[in-house]
Design a protein around this motif. Structure first.
Motif, PDB file in Angstrom:
ATOM      1  N   THR A 119     -42.082  55.265  23.629  1.00  0.00           N
ATOM      2  CA  THR A 119     -40.771  54.658  23.864  1.00  0.00           C
ATOM      3  C   THR A 119     -40.606  54.282  25.331  1.00  0.00           C
ATOM      4  O   THR A 119     -40.061  53.226  25.666  1.00  0.00           O
ATOM      5  CB  THR A 119     -39.652  55.631  23.431  1.00  0.00           C
ATOM      6  N   ARG A 177     -36.371  56.806  17.008  1.00  0.00           N
ATOM      7  CA  ARG A 177     -35.290  57.757  17.335  1.00  0.00           C
ATOM      8  C   ARG A 177     -34.968  58.635  16.124  1.00  0.00           C
ATOM      9  O   ARG A 177     -34.696  59.825  16.268  1.00  0.00           O
ATOM     10  CB  ARG A 177     -34.028  56.996  17.779  1.00  0.00           C
ATOM     11  N   ARG A 178     -35.002  58.035  14.930  1.00  0.00           N
ATOM     12  CA  ARG A 178     -34.720  58.801  13.718  1.00  0.00           C
ATOM     13  C   ARG A 178     -35.793  59.856  13.497  1.00  0.00           C
ATOM     14  O   ARG A 178     -35.491  61.003  13.136  1.00  0.00           O
ATOM     15  CB  ARG A 178     -34.635  57.849  12.521  1.00  0.00           C
ATOM     16  N   GLU A 224     -37.470  50.804  17.640  1.00  0.00           N
ATOM     17  CA  GLU A 224     -36.845  51.878  18.419  1.00  0.00           C
ATOM     18  C   GLU A 224     -35.931  52.749  17.559  1.00  0.00           C
ATOM     19  O   GLU A 224     -35.878  53.972  17.716  1.00  0.00           O
ATOM     20  CB  GLU A 224     -36.049  51.273  19.583  1.00  0.00           C
ATOM     21  N   LYS A 225     -35.241  52.109  16.617  1.00  0.00           N
ATOM     22  CA  LYS A 225     -34.317  52.862  15.764  1.00  0.00           C
ATOM     23  C   LYS A 225     -35.063  53.865  14.890  1.00  0.00           C
ATOM     24  O   LYS A 225     -34.661  55.031  14.767  1.00  0.00           O
ATOM     25  CB  LYS A 225     -33.529  51.879  14.883  1.00  0.00           C
ATOM     26  N   GLN A 259     -42.083  59.847  22.265  1.00  0.00           N
ATOM     27  CA  GLN A 259     -41.263  59.711  23.470  1.00  0.00           C
ATOM     28  C   GLN A 259     -42.009  58.953  24.564  1.00  0.00           C
ATOM     29  O   GLN A 259     -41.432  58.119  25.267  1.00  0.00           O
ATOM     30  CB  GLN A 259     -40.837  61.099  23.973  1.00  0.00           C
ATOM     31  N   ILE A 264     -37.723  61.254  15.780  1.00  0.00           N
ATOM     32  CA  ILE A 264     -37.567  62.296  16.808  1.00  0.00           C
ATOM     33  C   ILE A 264     -36.434  63.249  16.416  1.00  0.00           C
ATOM     34  O   ILE A 264     -36.533  64.474  16.584  1.00  0.00           O
ATOM     35  CB  ILE A 264     -37.311  61.661  18.189  1.00  0.00           C
ATOM     36  N   ALA A 265     -35.341  62.689  15.847  1.00  0.00           N
ATOM     37  CA  ALA A 265     -34.210  63.526  15.415  1.00  0.00           C
ATOM     38  C   ALA A 265     -34.638  64.486  14.301  1.00  0.00           C
ATOM     39  O   ALA A 265     -34.205  65.645  14.266  1.00  0.00           O
ATOM     40  CB  ALA A 265     -33.059  62.644  14.935  1.00  0.00           C
ATOM     41  N   ARG A 283     -43.905  64.319  18.443  1.00  0.00           N
ATOM     42  CA  ARG A 283     -42.654  63.952  19.113  1.00  0.00           C
ATOM     43  C   ARG A 283     -42.921  63.513  20.546  1.00  0.00           C
ATOM     44  O   ARG A 283     -42.370  62.505  21.008  1.00  0.00           O
ATOM     45  CB  ARG A 283     -41.685  65.153  19.113  1.00  0.00           C
ATOM     46  N   SER A 342     -30.507  66.250  10.562  1.00  0.00           N
ATOM     47  CA  SER A 342     -30.827  65.025  11.310  1.00  0.00           C
ATOM     48  C   SER A 342     -30.161  63.783  10.734  1.00  0.00           C
ATOM     49  O   SER A 342     -30.374  62.663  11.227  1.00  0.00           O
ATOM     50  CB  SER A 342     -32.344  64.813  11.341  1.00  0.00           C
TER      51      SER A 342
END
Length: 458
Positions: free
Chosen positions: A342, A374-375, A370-371, A339, A377-378, A335, A406
């Protein structure tokens, strides 16, 4: 930006490097390809003609024809000409004046002018440690003043109030006096735009320029308009003493013709590039670095600067230590890596700056947008601390809980866990045989799952 031109010129360069000698015939054929590549990139015709003629004159010279590596010599000529066309070197803001240094920003409506003012304010505050104030003289567009006030608060600069019923020249004069008495280093003046160039707008910005005598008068132009961007810049340059250009929306412009045309047509340097919607998405324009990226040579200097600004040094060192030992890489580390990447503009943006990574950068953009990051990381955020440290404990019921928490499918959780295992294996490969061995294993392609070796670029 420059995606199409990048592909075409890299293909030309690759073919040339494989030739033992250059002749007038293959130089002529190559120049025809260069000409088509520039025209497809929407570069203005006068610029294309001058560019090709200058390359031709140098390529026909003895230093290329008799060179032991003529293909490389030709590519160097193309790079040098790209740099010369775009302005030789970065031309920064001239702020070495008695404060406040007034910077006036002009441009058409919709070009990203107000956002660019905010980005520039943040840039000067964070990178140059300047005390910055902003003021809006746009008394015509609904909510223009409110927009700048909101953005000023977001980027941490001072907003000087103005109202729609006031005279724009009076607003600017009052703002200069306020900035002087309150000891601001820089005052950024946002002016009104129009949907097209008209006499009333030009007259107003001319009066504003005469009233506040800015040290810098920047023209903001949308790169997506291609050749029209250069022509509009010329119209403003004829009416105003422009000192430079801010080229916006370059992250959405695959052609890049405006960047190659503006300096030649206006004689004014591009000073900044808007590379995204966020308020930190503003980069100084370095012609030599951009030329290197166009030809697939990477832009390591910009990458190093980006890493120094964006990466958490302590976290990177911990990750590098685990990387060297070849063990202990858990989901918290994965993770953290996501980050950090990103912050560096995503995987595609990072690899785009590395030499010879053009094709892999395209794969990275497709696999790690990016999408999807983010998924992922969630998904990790939906795990317990124990699950992140020891992924092997995650069974079927835990996967269902994590997926529900998530907002994804169980397959997505499985995919992430598989990627993590692959990256652990990659770490062991690195420890045993290094980067070359790993790249041979994958045949120069992106590793399965789109993941990168932990700590790469950190």
């Amino acid at each position: 930006m420059f995606d199409n031109l990048n592909d075409r010129l890299q293909g030309i360069a690759k073919r040339l490097r494989g030739q033992g000698r250059l002749t007038e015939d293959n130089i002529r054929d190559t120049l025809r390809e260069v000409r088509m590549a520039l025209l497809e990139a929407d570069v203005a015709l006068p610029v294309v003609k001058a560019f090709v003629e200058d390359v031709k004159q140098r390529a026909m010279g003895a230093e290329v024809m008799k060179s032991l590596t003529p293909g490389q010599a030709f590519v160097k000529i193309v790079k040098d000409e790209l740099v010369r066309t775009m302005g030789e070197e970065n031309d920064g803001l001239n702020l070495k004046v008695r404060p406040p240094a007034v910077v006036m920003v002009a441009g058409l409506q919709g070009s990203g002018k107000t956002t660019s003012v905010a980005k520039l304010g943040r840039y000067l505050r964070e990178r140059d440690s300047r005390k910055v104030a902003v003021v809006s003289c746009d008394v015509y567009r609904p909510a223009a003043i409110d927009q700048l006030e909101r953005l000023a608060g977001e980027v941490g600069v001072t907003f000087i109030p103005s109202h729609s019923g006031e005279d724009p020249v009076k607003i600017a004069e009052n703002a200069v006096n306020h900035a002087r008495t309150h000891h601001f280093d820089v005052l950024l003046v946002d002016t009104a735009g129009r949907l097209h160039v008209d006499e009333a707008m030009m007259d107003e910005v001319s009066r504003l320029n005469a009233a506040v005598e800015p040290v810098e008068t920047l023209f903001v132009v949308d790169s997506m308009t291609g050749q029209d961007a250069a022509n509009t810049a010329k119209a403003f340059n004829d009416a105003l003493p422009l000192t430079g250009v801010v080229l916006t929306k370059t992250d959405g412009d695959a052609r890049g013709g405006a960047a190659l045309s503006i300096r030649h047509i206006t004689g004014k340097p591009i000073k900044f590039l808007g590379v995204g919607e966020k308020t930190d998405a503003l980069e100084p324009f370095h012609p030599d670095r951009v030329a290197s990226r166009i030809l697939g040579m990477g832009d390591v200097l910009s990458l190093v600067e980006e890493v120094e600004r964006s990466v958490d040094k302590d976290q990177a060192e911990k990750l590098a230590d685990k990387f060297k030992k070849g063990k202990g890489f858990d989901l918290d580390d994965l993770r953290e890596q996501m980050q950090q990447i990103t912050k560096l503009g995503g995987m595609g943006g990072l690899m785009d700056k590395l030499p010879g990574m053009g094709q892999m950068a395209e794969q990275a953009k497709g696999q790690m947008d990016e999408k999807s990051v983010r998924r992922q990381i969630a998904i990790i955020n939906s795990m317990t601390a124990v699950e992140r440290r020891k992924p092997d404990v995650i069974n079927g019921s835990r996967k269902r809980r994590i997926a529900q928490g998530s907002g994804v499918q169980v397959q997505d959780v499985n995919r992430l866990l598989k990627q993590h295992k692959q990256m652990q294996k990659m770490m062991k490969q690195f420890k045993k045989g290094g980067m070359k061995k790993l790249m041979r294993q994958f045949g120069g392609q992106m590793p399965p799952g789109g993941g990168m070796p932990p700590g790469m670029g950190m």
